[in-house]
Write a protein that holds these residues in place. Structure first.
Motif, PDB file in Angstrom:
ATOM      1  N   SER A 231      -3.198  22.155 -22.212  1.00 40.85           N
ATOM      2  CA  SER A 231      -3.136  21.859 -20.777  1.00 40.85           C
ATOM      3  C   SER A 231      -2.711  23.085 -19.985  1.00 40.85           C
ATOM      4  O   SER A 231      -3.236  23.344 -18.890  1.00 40.85           O
ATOM      5  CB  SER A 231      -2.161  20.702 -20.522  1.00 40.85           C
ATOM      6  OG  SER A 231      -0.838  21.052 -20.894  1.00 40.85           O
ATOM      7  N   GLN A 232      -1.773  23.872 -20.535  1.00 47.24           N
ATOM      8  CA  GLN A 232      -1.373  25.105 -19.867  1.00 47.24           C
ATOM      9  C   GLN A 232      -2.519  26.098 -19.816  1.00 47.24           C
ATOM     10  O   GLN A 232      -2.719  26.797 -18.815  1.00 47.24           O
ATOM     11  CB  GLN A 232      -0.178  25.722 -20.609  1.00 47.24           C
ATOM     12  CG  GLN A 232       1.132  24.990 -20.409  1.00 47.24           C
ATOM     13  CD  GLN A 232       1.732  25.271 -19.056  1.00 47.24           C
ATOM     14  OE1 GLN A 232       1.414  26.254 -18.408  1.00 47.24           O
ATOM     15  NE2 GLN A 232       2.598  24.388 -18.605  1.00 47.24           N
ATOM     16  N   ARG A 233      -3.305  26.154 -20.924  1.00 42.02           N
ATOM     17  CA  ARG A 233      -4.428  27.085 -20.976  1.00 42.02           C
ATOM     18  C   ARG A 233      -5.484  26.728 -19.934  1.00 42.02           C
ATOM     19  O   ARG A 233      -6.006  27.601 -19.239  1.00 42.02           O
ATOM     20  CB  ARG A 233      -5.024  27.082 -22.379  1.00 42.02           C
ATOM     21  CG  ARG A 233      -6.161  28.087 -22.561  1.00 42.02           C
ATOM     22  CD  ARG A 233      -6.493  28.259 -24.038  1.00 42.02           C
ATOM     23  NE  ARG A 233      -6.866  27.001 -24.680  1.00 42.02           N
ATOM     24  CZ  ARG A 233      -6.130  26.366 -25.577  1.00 42.02           C
ATOM     25  NH1 ARG A 233      -4.951  26.857 -25.934  1.00 42.02           N
ATOM     26  NH2 ARG A 233      -6.544  25.232 -26.121  1.00 42.02           N
ATOM     27  N   VAL A 234      -5.799  25.442 -19.835  1.00 43.28           N
ATOM     28  CA  VAL A 234      -6.803  25.007 -18.851  1.00 43.28           C
ATOM     29  C   VAL A 234      -6.326  25.329 -17.440  1.00 43.28           C
ATOM     30  O   VAL A 234      -7.081  25.873 -16.617  1.00 43.28           O
ATOM     31  CB  VAL A 234      -7.073  23.498 -19.001  1.00 43.28           C
ATOM     32  CG1 VAL A 234      -7.953  22.999 -17.849  1.00 43.28           C
ATOM     33  CG2 VAL A 234      -7.757  23.214 -20.336  1.00 43.28           C
ATOM     34  N   SER A 235      -5.064  24.996 -17.156  1.00 44.58           N
ATOM     35  CA  SER A 235      -4.513  25.259 -15.825  1.00 44.58           C
ATOM     36  C   SER A 235      -4.505  26.751 -15.511  1.00 44.58           C
ATOM     37  O   SER A 235      -4.912  27.180 -14.425  1.00 44.58           O
ATOM     38  CB  SER A 235      -3.100  24.685 -15.738  1.00 44.58           C
ATOM     39  OG  SER A 235      -2.522  24.958 -14.486  1.00 44.58           O
ATOM     40  N   SER A 236      -4.073  27.560 -16.483  1.00 47.52           N
ATOM     41  CA  SER A 236      -4.009  29.014 -16.274  1.00 47.52           C
ATOM     42  C   SER A 236      -5.399  29.616 -16.129  1.00 47.52           C
ATOM     43  O   SER A 236      -5.633  30.469 -15.259  1.00 47.52           O
ATOM     44  CB  SER A 236      -3.268  29.680 -17.430  1.00 47.52           C
ATOM     45  OG  SER A 236      -1.936  29.238 -17.510  1.00 47.52           O
ATOM     46  N   ASP A 237      -6.341  29.175 -16.974  1.00 47.69           N
ATOM     47  CA  ASP A 237      -7.693  29.732 -16.917  1.00 47.69           C
ATOM     48  C   ASP A 237      -8.350  29.484 -15.572  1.00 47.69           C
ATOM     49  O   ASP A 237      -8.988  30.377 -15.001  1.00 47.69           O
ATOM     50  CB  ASP A 237      -8.558  29.139 -18.038  1.00 47.69           C
ATOM     51  CG  ASP A 237      -8.193  29.691 -19.415  1.00 47.69           C
ATOM     52  OD1 ASP A 237      -7.443  30.683 -19.454  1.00 47.69           O
ATOM     53  OD2 ASP A 237      -8.662  29.132 -20.423  1.00 47.69           O
ATOM     54  N   ARG A 238      -8.187  28.280 -15.061  1.00 45.61           N
ATOM     55  CA  ARG A 238      -8.807  27.971 -13.769  1.00 45.61           C
ATOM     56  C   ARG A 238      -8.127  28.743 -12.640  1.00 45.61           C
ATOM     57  O   ARG A 238      -8.801  29.248 -11.741  1.00 45.61           O
ATOM     58  CB  ARG A 238      -8.749  26.466 -13.515  1.00 45.61           C
ATOM     59  CG  ARG A 238      -9.636  25.675 -14.473  1.00 45.61           C
ATOM     60  CD  ARG A 238      -9.685  24.209 -14.117  1.00 45.61           C
ATOM     61  NE  ARG A 238     -10.526  23.480 -15.079  1.00 45.61           N
ATOM     62  CZ  ARG A 238     -10.763  22.181 -15.023  1.00 45.61           C
ATOM     63  NH1 ARG A 238     -10.248  21.451 -14.043  1.00 45.61           N
ATOM     64  NH2 ARG A 238     -11.523  21.597 -15.931  1.00 45.61           N
ATOM     65  N   GLY A 239      -6.811  28.832 -12.700  1.00 50.23           N
ATOM     66  CA  GLY A 239      -6.111  29.595 -11.684  1.00 50.23           C
ATOM     67  C   GLY A 239      -6.493  31.067 -11.725  1.00 50.23           C
ATOM     68  O   GLY A 239      -6.733  31.694 -10.682  1.00 50.23           O
ATOM     69  N   LEU A 240      -6.549  31.640 -12.931  1.00 49.09           N
ATOM     70  CA  LEU A 240      -6.920  33.052 -13.066  1.00 49.09           C
ATOM     71  C   LEU A 240      -8.370  33.289 -12.661  1.00 49.09           C
ATOM     72  O   LEU A 240      -8.705  34.353 -12.106  1.00 49.09           O
ATOM     73  CB  LEU A 240      -6.696  33.504 -14.507  1.00 49.09           C
ATOM     74  CG  LEU A 240      -5.227  33.623 -14.939  1.00 49.09           C
ATOM     75  CD1 LEU A 240      -5.140  33.912 -16.432  1.00 49.09           C
ATOM     76  CD2 LEU A 240      -4.522  34.723 -14.154  1.00 49.09           C
ATOM     77  N   LEU A 241      -9.250  32.319 -12.940  1.00 49.79           N
ATOM     78  CA  LEU A 241     -10.649  32.451 -12.544  1.00 49.79           C
ATOM     79  C   LEU A 241     -10.776  32.635 -11.041  1.00 49.79           C
ATOM     80  O   LEU A 241     -11.448  33.564 -10.563  1.00 49.79           O
ATOM     81  CB  LEU A 241     -11.438  31.223 -12.996  1.00 49.79           C
ATOM     82  CG  LEU A 241     -12.881  31.118 -12.464  1.00 49.79           C
ATOM     83  CD1 LEU A 241     -13.728  32.273 -12.993  1.00 49.79           C
ATOM     84  CD2 LEU A 241     -13.488  29.773 -12.838  1.00 49.79           C
ATOM     85  N   PHE A 242     -10.106  31.772 -10.285  1.00 49.80           N
ATOM     86  CA  PHE A 242     -10.224  31.860  -8.834  1.00 49.80           C
ATOM     87  C   PHE A 242      -9.467  33.055  -8.286  1.00 49.80           C
ATOM     88  O   PHE A 242      -9.868  33.638  -7.271  1.00 49.80           O
ATOM     89  CB  PHE A 242      -9.742  30.568  -8.191  1.00 49.80           C
ATOM     90  CG  PHE A 242     -10.719  29.433  -8.321  1.00 49.80           C
ATOM     91  CD1 PHE A 242     -11.823  29.367  -7.479  1.00 49.80           C
ATOM     92  CD2 PHE A 242     -10.574  28.481  -9.302  1.00 49.80           C
ATOM     93  CE1 PHE A 242     -12.739  28.337  -7.606  1.00 49.80           C
ATOM     94  CE2 PHE A 242     -11.485  27.451  -9.433  1.00 49.80           C
ATOM     95  CZ  PHE A 242     -12.578  27.372  -8.577  1.00 49.80           C
ATOM     96  N   SER A 243      -8.391  33.451  -8.947  1.00 55.58           N
ATOM     97  CA  SER A 243      -7.691  34.656  -8.520  1.00 55.58           C
ATOM     98  C   SER A 243      -8.585  35.882  -8.703  1.00 55.58           C
ATOM     99  O   SER A 243      -8.667  36.749  -7.811  1.00 55.58           O
ATOM    100  CB  SER A 243      -6.401  34.811  -9.329  1.00 55.58           C
ATOM    101  OG  SER A 243      -5.725  35.994  -8.986  1.00 55.58           O
TER     102      SER A 243
END
Length: 570
Positions: A231-243
């Motif tokens: 769950s942390q990976r999914v949240s981080s990946d999506r946040g980093l993608l948009f960043s």
């Protein structure tokens, strides 16, 4: 600020008293964004005036002016950051006590739902966000149109390119919010579950070690941790993608402005200085947006934490309003048709229980396992609400006294003996800041603890609890008994007080009960061993949550004692 005021203000909003502070930060942000024009204007003047004229004095004057403006900008930016840090600390300082109180009382007032609540950690999340870069980016973002208008004034084509870029950035922010909200919620939930499992393991370390449970629990932990990491990976990946997308698009947009500006300069519609200034302004306009996207996970987490805090503070204010300043009870305890049970259960465990006791009387409560004995004990001291009926002291319902004031006339020894990290004297005195030595010594002597305590290395100042001196089960129970009778409370409720006591401890318990009765206390004892009933006058027998018999001990015990098996708490 008293507890009731804290709860009421919290339901309105954590930041309701900070209006002037937000206004001040808004004004500082306005000055900061105006001062950010220093760079573009300086570059404009250098390219269009200094290079064209070759005037060194003009360059020196412009440089000195820019230096002064930058210094003023740095002062304001540092001031804003310091204010935001103090806003975070202000919120924490004003609500940390309430968050701790809610965290402690929530399991009693809202039942199993409280297991997923972490008010203190939620308040930390809000404070950390307020003290970071997120709020500054939020205050700076509305100034994006201001820079776009200036770029449009430079040339409509440059303004149109900037506007299209701003729209795309806003769409990326919307997608970021939509796609990261659920993963962030799941990540926060898994974080809470991990913490709960760790705490449960620490509390039950002896049983885990003795019965070889560590392998099974480790496997459970690894499975839960794998879900958490995912769950942390999914949240981080999506946040980093948009960043990453936002940062990349900002570079593209800035270069596009340079490209269009160069073309317009070739067409002699703008000067090279305007081209450079427009590029810098677009970069400045989008910079807060980029920071906001980078802080988005923290923002979403803080927003969800804020919503949870408002919700739980509101529930606590409804469930736990402070009572009137009534005089302390001295005459009688009356229970009238009481029905009660743990929060969240539709059907009450306890149904229609009634009895009354006068000052100096004692009642023993017996019954088979699951009959509602501990539920009745918790209801008598106000831990569980009355679904119907009432618990009255001197004719007034228990809820009419403020919670803190109830501690002056209620003593309670739960079945699960709870000792806190601190000294023995602090545990006995309930951590009262104005506790007198005489009252502590009196309670310890009544529980026959004085000699045991003075034999310890530091006597009454010996630290006990999870990080202190290890007491035996019987010693812990007698310390808890001393805490229950500290201050000569009027109502004393003891839930299986002799479960860990030896013969000496039981004799001390009987002596303490007799002494408290002589002083006018009402004693209620939950018991499954007849020896605990030696000092009571009356007995109440429960079965399946209902009264089977109640009356003088000599009349009730011969009727109900023989069928009573080994009993536990309800």
């Amino acid at each position: 600020m008293n507890n009731n005021m804290n709860r009421r203000s919290a339901t309105v909003g954590l930041f309701s008293g900070l209006g002037k502070v937000w206004l001040g930060i808004g004004l500082i942000s306005m000055l900061i964004n105006i001062l950010m024009l220093t760079g573009p204007v300086f570059m404009l003047q250098v390219y269009d005036r200094v290079l064209a004229s070759g005037s060194v004095p003009t360059l020196v004057v412009l440089g000195g002016l820019a230096l002064g403006l930058y210094a003023f900008y740095g002062l304001l930016d540092g001031l804003r950051s310091r204010i935001l840090v103090r806003v975070g600390q202000y919120v924490d300082a004003h609500y940390s006590g309430l968050a701790y109180q809610v965290s402690t009382m929530a399991p009693v007032l809202i039942g199993n739902k409280a297991q997923q609540l972490r008010p203190v950690q939620d308040l930390d999340a809000v404070r950390q966000f307020l003290s970071g870069q997120g709020p500054a980016a939020i205050f700076d973002s509305p100034w994006m149109p201001f820079y776009l208008i200036i770029v449009y004034v430079f040339h409509p084509i440059l303004g149109l390119v900037g506007l299209v870029g701003a729209i795309i950035i806003c769409l990326l922010i919307g997608l970021n919010e939509w796609l990261t909200r659920k993963p962030t919620q799941e990540a926060n939930r898994e974080t809470g579950l991990r913490g709960q499992l760790v705490e449960t393991g620490r509390q039950n370390a002896e049983a885990i070690h003795a019965m070889g449970m560590i392998g099974a629990l480790r496997g459970r932990w690894e499975g839960l941790n794998q879900t958490y990491l995912q769950s942390q990976r999914v949240s981080s990946d999506r946040g980093l993608l948009f960043s990453t997308l936002t940062k990349t698009f900002r570079f593209i947009l800035q270069s596009s402005i340079l490209g269009f500006g160069a073309w317009l300069a070739i067409q002699q519609e703008i000067t090279p200085g305007i081209m450079i200034a427009a590029s810098i302004m677009i970069s400045r306009a989008l910079s807060p947006i980029e920071v906001a996207v980078g802080q988005w996970r923290a923002f979403v987490g803080a927003r969800q934490a804020y919503a949870r805090l408002k919700s739980i503070f509101g529930q606590m204010s409804e469930e736990q309003e402070d009572g009137m300043e009534l005089p302390l009870p001295q005459k009688a305890l009356t229970v009238d048709a009481l029905s009660s049970g743990p929060v969240g259960l539709k059907k009450p465990v306890l149904q229609g229980v009634s009895f009354s006791l006068n000052a100096g009387q004692g009642l023993g409560i017996i019954g088979p396992s699951g009959s509602g004995k501990s539920t009745l004990a918790r209801s008598l001291v106000g831990l569980l609400p009355a679904l119907s009926g009432s618990v009255r002291l001197d004719g007034a319902e228990l809820t009419q006294w403020a919670q803190d004031r109830r501690g002056e006339f209620i003593g309670y020894l739960p079945q699960d003996v709870q000792i806190f990290d601190g000294t023995i004297s602090e545990n006995i005195s309930r951590f009262a800041p104005d506790a007198s030595s005489d009252s502590i010594l009196e309670a310890a002597r009544l529980a026959d603890l004085h000699e045991m305590i003075t034999a310890l290395p530091d006597g009454y100042e010996t630290r006990i609890g999870s990080s202190g001196f290890a007491l035996s089960g019987g010693q812990r129970q007698r310390v808890a008994l001393a805490r229950a009778i500290y201050g000569n409370p009027f109502l004393i409720v003891l839930d299986e007080p002799n479960s860990n006591l030896d013969s000496q401890g039981e004799a001390a318990l009987a002596g303490a009960i007799s002494a408290m009765k002589e002083r006018g206390s009402v004693i209620v004892i939950i018991a499954h061993r007849p020896s605990a009933l030696a000092s009571v006058d009356h007995v109440l027998c429960l079965k399946e949550g209902k009264m089977q018999a109640c009356g003088p001990k000599d009349e009730v015990l011969p009727k109900v004692l023989s069928p009573v098996p080994n009993q536990g708490a309800a």
